[in-house]
Enzyme design. Structure first.
Site, PDB file in Angstrom:
ATOM      1  N   VAL A 168       0.873  -1.187   0.000  1.00  0.00           N
ATOM      2  CA  VAL A 168       0.000   0.000   0.000  1.00  0.00           C
ATOM      3  C   VAL A 168       0.899   1.223   0.000  1.00  0.00           C
ATOM      4  O   VAL A 168       1.723   1.391   0.898  1.00  0.00           O
ATOM      5  CB  VAL A 168      -0.900  -0.002   1.250  1.00  0.00           C
ATOM      6  CG1 VAL A 168      -1.707   1.295   1.336  1.00  0.00           C
ATOM      7  CG2 VAL A 168      -1.835  -1.196   1.228  1.00  0.00           C
ATOM      8  N   GLU A 175      13.361 -13.135  25.658  1.00  0.00           N
ATOM      9  CA  GLU A 175      13.298 -14.432  24.977  1.00  0.00           C
ATOM     10  C   GLU A 175      14.550 -14.660  24.124  1.00  0.00           C
ATOM     11  O   GLU A 175      15.123 -15.756  24.120  1.00  0.00           O
ATOM     12  CB  GLU A 175      12.017 -14.515  24.139  1.00  0.00           C
ATOM     13  CG  GLU A 175      10.815 -14.670  25.059  1.00  0.00           C
ATOM     14  CD  GLU A 175       9.452 -14.620  24.372  1.00  0.00           C
ATOM     15  OE1 GLU A 175       8.468 -14.943  25.041  1.00  0.00           O
ATOM     16  OE2 GLU A 175       9.374 -14.249  23.197  1.00  0.00           O
ATOM     17  N   ASP A 209      -1.788  -3.383  16.425  1.00  0.00           N
ATOM     18  CA  ASP A 209      -0.658  -2.627  16.996  1.00  0.00           C
ATOM     19  C   ASP A 209      -0.634  -1.176  16.534  1.00  0.00           C
ATOM     20  O   ASP A 209      -0.123  -0.307  17.237  1.00  0.00           O
ATOM     21  CB  ASP A 209       0.665  -3.277  16.583  1.00  0.00           C
ATOM     22  CG  ASP A 209       0.959  -4.542  17.359  1.00  0.00           C
ATOM     23  OD1 ASP A 209       0.087  -4.963  18.142  1.00  0.00           O
ATOM     24  OD2 ASP A 209       2.063  -5.100  17.184  1.00  0.00           O
ATOM     25  N   ALA A 258      -1.112  -9.781  20.569  1.00  0.00           N
ATOM     26  CA  ALA A 258      -1.916 -10.507  19.588  1.00  0.00           C
ATOM     27  C   ALA A 258      -3.398 -10.586  19.978  1.00  0.00           C
ATOM     28  O   ALA A 258      -4.269 -10.322  19.139  1.00  0.00           O
ATOM     29  CB  ALA A 258      -1.321 -11.889  19.365  1.00  0.00           C
TER      30      ALA A 258
HETATM   31  C1  LIG Z   1       9.038 -10.756  18.090  1.00  0.00           C
HETATM   32  C2  LIG Z   1       7.628 -10.537  18.549  1.00  0.00           C
HETATM   33  C3  LIG Z   1       7.110 -11.326  19.577  1.00  0.00           C
HETATM   34  C4  LIG Z   1       5.803 -11.132  20.018  1.00  0.00           C
HETATM   35  N1  LIG Z   1       5.314 -11.933  21.028  1.00  0.00           N
HETATM   36  C5  LIG Z   1       4.042 -11.804  21.422  1.00  0.00           C
HETATM   37  C6  LIG Z   1       3.501 -12.676  22.410  1.00  0.00           C
HETATM   38  O1  LIG Z   1       4.192 -13.550  22.932  1.00  0.00           O
HETATM   39  N2  LIG Z   1       2.191 -12.523  22.755  1.00  0.00           N
HETATM   40  C7  LIG Z   1       1.402 -11.564  22.175  1.00  0.00           C
HETATM   41  O2  LIG Z   1       0.219 -11.481  22.488  1.00  0.00           O
HETATM   42  N3  LIG Z   1       1.891 -10.731  21.236  1.00  0.00           N
HETATM   43  C8  LIG Z   1       3.189 -10.820  20.842  1.00  0.00           C
HETATM   44  N4  LIG Z   1       3.697  -9.976  19.872  1.00  0.00           N
HETATM   45  C9  LIG Z   1       2.819  -8.917  19.358  1.00  0.00           C
HETATM   46  C10 LIG Z   1       1.872  -9.445  18.301  1.00  0.00           C
HETATM   47  O3  LIG Z   1       2.571 -10.212  17.357  1.00  0.00           O
HETATM   48  C11 LIG Z   1       1.208  -8.260  17.659  1.00  0.00           C
HETATM   49  O4  LIG Z   1       0.457  -7.616  18.649  1.00  0.00           O
HETATM   50  C12 LIG Z   1       0.282  -8.638  16.507  1.00  0.00           C
HETATM   51  O5  LIG Z   1       0.959  -9.318  15.484  1.00  0.00           O
HETATM   52  C13 LIG Z   1      -0.334  -7.375  15.921  1.00  0.00           C
HETATM   53  O6  LIG Z   1      -1.107  -7.688  14.818  1.00  0.00           O
HETATM   54  P1  LIG Z   1      -1.370  -6.616  13.685  1.00  0.00           P
HETATM   55  O7  LIG Z   1      -2.293  -7.280  12.736  1.00  0.00           O
HETATM   56  O8  LIG Z   1      -1.745  -5.341  14.291  1.00  0.00           O
HETATM   57  O9  LIG Z   1       0.054  -6.362  13.013  1.00  0.00           O
HETATM   58  P2  LIG Z   1       1.046  -7.364  12.293  1.00  0.00           P
HETATM   59  O10 LIG Z   1       0.870  -8.752  12.781  1.00  0.00           O
HETATM   60  O11 LIG Z   1       2.389  -6.744  12.452  1.00  0.00           O
HETATM   61  O12 LIG Z   1       0.602  -7.344  10.776  1.00  0.00           O
HETATM   62  C14 LIG Z   1       0.773  -6.190   9.981  1.00  0.00           C
HETATM   63  C15 LIG Z   1       0.704  -6.605   8.533  1.00  0.00           C
HETATM   64  O13 LIG Z   1       0.637  -5.447   7.735  1.00  0.00           O
HETATM   65  C16 LIG Z   1       1.434  -5.639   6.587  1.00  0.00           C
HETATM   66  N5  LIG Z   1       1.833  -4.325   6.085  1.00  0.00           N
HETATM   67  C17 LIG Z   1       2.456  -3.326   6.742  1.00  0.00           C
HETATM   68  N6  LIG Z   1       2.662  -2.276   5.932  1.00  0.00           N
HETATM   69  C18 LIG Z   1       2.148  -2.610   4.735  1.00  0.00           C
HETATM   70  C19 LIG Z   1       2.056  -1.941   3.474  1.00  0.00           C
HETATM   71  N7  LIG Z   1       2.503  -0.687   3.286  1.00  0.00           N
HETATM   72  N8  LIG Z   1       1.489  -2.590   2.439  1.00  0.00           N
HETATM   73  C20 LIG Z   1       1.005  -3.853   2.592  1.00  0.00           C
HETATM   74  N9  LIG Z   1       1.054  -4.523   3.757  1.00  0.00           N
HETATM   75  C21 LIG Z   1       1.624  -3.912   4.820  1.00  0.00           C
HETATM   76  C22 LIG Z   1       2.594  -6.474   7.071  1.00  0.00           C
HETATM   77  O14 LIG Z   1       3.168  -7.206   6.003  1.00  0.00           O
HETATM   78  C23 LIG Z   1       1.929  -7.398   8.097  1.00  0.00           C
HETATM   79  O15 LIG Z   1       1.538  -8.612   7.537  1.00  0.00           O
HETATM   80  C24 LIG Z   1       4.998 -10.143  19.430  1.00  0.00           C
HETATM   81  C25 LIG Z   1       5.518  -9.347  18.390  1.00  0.00           C
HETATM   82  C26 LIG Z   1       6.817  -9.552  17.960  1.00  0.00           C
HETATM   83  C27 LIG Z   1       7.377  -8.701  16.842  1.00  0.00           C
END
Ligand SMILES: Cc1cc2nc3c(=O)[nH]c(=O)nc-3n(C[C@H](O)[C@H](O)[C@H](O)COP(=O)(O)OP(=O)(O)OC[C@H]3O[C@@H](n4cnc5c(N)ncnc54)[C@H](O)[C@@H]3O)c2cc1C
Length: 418
Positions: free
Chosen positions: A52, A143, A272, A288
């Site tokens: 995007v 971790e 997030d 998550a």
């Molecule tokens: C290393 C790590 C460990 C974690 N451990 C935990 C845990 O143990 N327990 C827990 O509850 N939470 C954990 N989290 C947090 C959890 O993973 C996030 O809260 C969750 O993934 C958020 O979901 P989201 O859909 O908001 O974002 P995301 O899962 O980050 O998804 C965002 C998506 O948007 C896409 N995107 C971004 N910009 C663009 C663009 N310009 N064009 C097209 N696509 C785009 C990306 O490719 C991605 O697929 C952890 C996070 C990380 C990084």
């Protein structure tokens, strides 16, 4: 309704287990599943691989790789990336962990540091190669540090002839006064104790002032380290900025109680990237379960609005959080329930397997963990050819040039006495 899901990755990633890929415990397909496959039975959902690059709220359209797509409702769930607090040059020397590419990069760096330590020609060079610094002691930092300590203590045992792997140093640096600052103090203390028992040097109250290829500078000290990993700070995805709305200091998009932009009820921001305030004034955490709840809420809110039904504000249900420390310890917190040690670790294993996408993945991960638990081995200790070639070239170029360079002989004994 027609639903179009746009993502620049073709896979859904289970980020909580990403550190396992970064430390060679699991391989990528075990924690990632194709988005297209997940949505295959939803016939009104189309998946587009793309980036995007613009949002036009006036015209109700987004641009994906230059191609316009119009919308009636837009749900933005683009997540966050790392923040180096204005020092973006550090990124090259201290990768963070958000995507599979990041995990591969970290895995290559960690494994190559071990490889080069066997070839090091002086003790000071080897010390730098065997010093692993993790910046930030939130769940990801803890971790990573725990896993690196176990690699040094167990996985690498008997693998090297010129040094003892247990001499490797794992240093966890945290600017705040305790590890896992978002957890109850008692759990922070337990986590720190468990880390120290694993051999991790925990340094709280230490602020990083510079990072370069030679190591990390704190206000009063330089730590030579070939591997520095960044687990501090987040910055909202660039898609948030494209909305032309209010962002908070971390670049997350401020939303109202319905997860909409204040001036645009057609746009939802979830997960997030959303700065959503709860009744008590705190932000919904970047976890998550919160992201899943927000996603569900936005989907249902749109359905209700189309039917003309009332939509209530979003309410976050806190399902707790947990972090693991090594192979059999964890801390977990849900409301007033606080667990630590082996019980918390078993809960951690159960929940993480339960939420993995795909039945096959659950079985494979359980099997891999069981094998790793019994043998201490890490099954994904593979370095990509390109990364190995690049690192070896860099290593060769950094050596003092001697006559007859190609024929140099190793200066260290082969009998482990070094
Ligand atoms: C290393 C790590 C460990 C974690 N451990 C935990 C845990 O143990 N327990 C827990 O509850 N939470 C954990 N989290 C947090 C959890 O993973 C996030 O809260 C969750 O993934 C958020 O979901 P989201 O859909 O908001 O974002 P995301 O899962 O980050 O998804 C965002 C998506 O948007 C896409 N995107 C971004 N910009 C663009 C663009 N310009 N064009 C097209 N696509 C785009 C990306 O490719 C991605 O697929 C952890 C996070 C990380 C990084």
């Amino acid at each position: 309704m027609r639903v179009t899901l746009v993502d620049r990755h073709n896979h859904h990633l289970f980020q909580p287990l990403l550190y396992q890929v970064a430390t060679a415990g699991l391989s990528a397909p075990e924690i990632a599943a194709p988005i297209r496959g997940i949505l295959r039975s939803h016939r009104n959902a189309t998946v587009l691989l793309g980036n995007v690059d613009a949002v036009d709220r006036q015209q109700r359209a987004i641009t994906v790789d230059g191609v316009r797509i119009e919308y009636d409702f837009l749900i933005v769930a683009a997540g966050v990336s790392h923040s180096y607090f204005g020092n973006d040059a550090w990124a090259e020397h201290a990768p963070g962990l958000k995507s599979l590419d990041d995990a591969f990069e970290i895995r290559d760096r960690v494994l190559l540091a071990w490889e080069l330590a066997e070839r090091a020609e002086s003790e000071s060079e080897r010390r730098g190669l065997l010093t692993f610094v993790v910046v930030g002691a939130g769940p990801t930092g803890v971790e990573l540090a725990g896993a690196l300590a176990e690699i040094a203590r167990h996985t690498m045992a008997k693998n090297f002839r010129r040094f003892d792997p247990r001499t490797a140093k794992i240093i966890l640096i945290e600017a705040g006064d305790r590890v896992l600052p978002s957890y109850h103090q008692r759990l922070s203390a337990k986590a720190e104790h468990a880390l120290r028992r694993l051999g991790v040097e925990v340094r709280t109250g230490s602020r990083v002032t510079d990072v370069d290829e030679a190591g990390v500078r704190l206000s009063d000290e330089f730590i030579p380290a070939a591997t520095v990993l960044w687990a501090a700070g987040i910055a909202g995805s660039g898609v948030g900025g494209m909305l032309g709305s209010t962002l908070d200091r971390a670049g997350r998009v401020c939303v109202d109680g319905m997860l909409n932009l204040a001036d645009d009820p057609q746009v939802f921001v979830v997960g997030d990237l959303a700065a959503s305030t709860q009744e008590d004034g705190t932000l919904v955490p970047g976890l998550a379960p919160a992201a899943i709840q927000m996603g569900r809420y936005a989907g249902r809110a749109i359905r209700r609005r189309l039917k003309g039904s009332e939509v209530r504000p979003f309410e976050y249900l806190d399902k707790g959080s947990m972090a693991t420390i090594g192979r059999s310890k964890a801390v977990a917190e849900a409301g007033r329930i606080r667990l630590s040690g082996g019980v918390a670790w078993l809960a951690w294993v159960f929940i993480h397997v339960l939420f993995l996408a795909g039945f096959r993945n659950r079985l494979v991960v359980l099997f891999d963990w069981a094998v790793a638990w019994i043998t201490f081995r890490r099954g994904a200790r593979v370095v990509s050819d390109g990364a190995a070639a690049r690192r070896l070239e860099q290593w060769r170029d950094s050596r003092p040039k001697l006559p007859g360079e190609g024929n140099r002989t190793s200066t260290l004994p082969e009998d482990g006495s070094a």
